[in-house]
Design a protein around this motif. Structure first.
Motif, PDB file in Angstrom:
ATOM      1  N   ARG A   1      -8.365   5.249  -0.471  1.00 32.40           N
ATOM      2  CA  ARG A   1      -8.049   5.739   0.409  1.00 32.40           C
ATOM      3  C   ARG A   1      -8.575   4.430   1.268  1.00 32.40           C
ATOM      4  NH1 ARG A   1      -6.547   9.123   3.636  1.00 32.40           N
ATOM      5  NH2 ARG A   1      -6.547   9.175   6.016  1.00 32.40           N
ATOM      6  N   GLY A   2      -7.585   3.765   2.261  1.00 30.06           N
ATOM      7  CA  GLY A   2      -7.935   2.610   3.209  1.00 30.06           C
ATOM      8  C   GLY A   2      -8.066   1.305   2.410  1.00 30.06           C
TER       9      GLY A   2
ATOM     10  N   GLY B   1       1.327   5.079   2.052  1.00 29.45           N
ATOM     11  CA  GLY B   1       0.818   4.686   3.774  1.00 29.45           C
ATOM     12  C   GLY B   1       1.989   6.462   3.799  1.00 29.45           C
TER      13      GLY B   1
ATOM     14  N   VAL C   1      -2.094   9.348   5.109  1.00 31.22           N
ATOM     15  CA  VAL C   1      -2.665   8.788   3.984  1.00 31.22           C
ATOM     16  C   VAL C   1      -2.047   6.959   4.025  1.00 31.22           C
ATOM     17  CG1 VAL C   1      -1.196   8.508   1.733  1.00 31.22           C
ATOM     18  CG2 VAL C   1      -0.291  10.269   3.143  1.00 31.22           C
ATOM     19  N   ASP C   2      -3.177   6.376   3.225  1.00 30.29           N
ATOM     20  CA  ASP C   2      -3.728   5.025   3.691  1.00 30.29           C
ATOM     21  C   ASP C   2      -4.186   5.209   1.779  1.00 30.29           C
ATOM     22  OD1 ASP C   2      -3.839   2.773   3.732  1.00 30.29           O
ATOM     23  OD2 ASP C   2      -5.100   2.902   5.982  1.00 30.29           O
ATOM     24  N   LEU C   3      -3.523   4.327   1.077  1.00 32.10           N
ATOM     25  CA  LEU C   3      -4.078   4.520  -0.200  1.00 32.10           C
ATOM     26  C   LEU C   3      -3.374   2.974  -1.028  1.00 32.10           C
ATOM     27  CD1 LEU C   3      -2.786   7.727  -1.972  1.00 32.10           C
ATOM     28  CD2 LEU C   3      -4.729   7.432  -1.476  1.00 32.10           C
TER      29      LEU C   3
ATOM     30  N   GLU D   1      -8.297  -0.189  -5.615  1.00 35.87           N
ATOM     31  CA  GLU D   1     -10.224   0.407  -5.753  1.00 35.87           C
ATOM     32  C   GLU D   1     -10.341  -1.242  -5.582  1.00 35.87           C
ATOM     33  OE1 GLU D   1     -11.460   3.619  -7.677  1.00 35.87           O
ATOM     34  OE2 GLU D   1     -11.437   4.948  -5.817  1.00 35.87           O
TER      35      GLU D   1
ATOM     36  N   LYS E   1       1.462  -1.274  -0.072  1.00 32.37           N
ATOM     37  CA  LYS E   1       0.065   0.028  -0.159  1.00 32.37           C
ATOM     38  C   LYS E   1       0.653   0.872   0.134  1.00 32.37           C
ATOM     39  CE  LYS E   1      -4.267   0.052   1.755  1.00 32.37           C
ATOM     40  NZ  LYS E   1      -5.061   0.143   3.676  1.00 32.37           N
TER      41      LYS E   1
ATOM     42  N   TRP F   1      -0.248   6.227   9.417  1.00 34.17           N
ATOM     43  CA  TRP F   1      -0.821   5.508   7.981  1.00 34.17           C
ATOM     44  C   TRP F   1      -2.230   6.414   8.723  1.00 34.17           C
ATOM     45  CZ3 TRP F   1      -0.645   1.584   5.153  1.00 34.17           C
ATOM     46  CH2 TRP F   1       0.783   0.966   4.880  1.00 34.17           C
TER      47      TRP F   1
END
Length: 113
Positions: free
Chosen positions: A78-79, A50, A57-59, A62, A48, A54
């Motif tokens: 996000r997340g 981050g 930014v926590d991407l 999708e 990820k 975290w």
């Protein structure tokens, strides 16, 4: 500049290649663009994007679909779910994250050696 400034904390490529730690930092490559070059072992990897804790930014992905090397950029959420690279050849790869003016982000991975 015309677009909104993105105030960025340090952002890291965090995953199975570095024990989900902060060893691999992204570098700025222009407004809203971050790049990280990383040596990857052959096989499968999960990761990820981050910040150190975290929270900022926590991407992730999708969709659960693995990323394809050299494919067009894919949306980040996000997340989101762990991003996956499957069946890689060992080598050096560049991960490029682009932040859009509207707040969305995309990721692309290319071979860089």
């Amino acid at each position: 500049g015309g677009g909104p400034a993105i105030a960025m904390a340090p952002v890291y490529l965090r995953g199975s290649m570095n024990d989900w730690g902060t060893a691999t930092a992204f570098q700025s490559a222009g407004e809203g663009v971050l790049v990280a070059d990383v040596m990857l072992a052959a096989g499968d990897h999960q990761f990820k994007i981050g910040s150190d804790d975290w929270t900022l930014v926590d991407l992730g992905g999708e969709s659960g679909e693995p990323l394809t090397i050299g494919a067009p950029p894919r949306a980040l959420g996000r997340g989101g779910a762990n991003l996956r690279l499957m069946g890689l050849a060992a080598g050096r790869y560049r991960v490029t994250v682009r932040f859009g003016a509207t707040g969305g982000a995309t990721i692309a991975v290319t071979r860089s050696d």
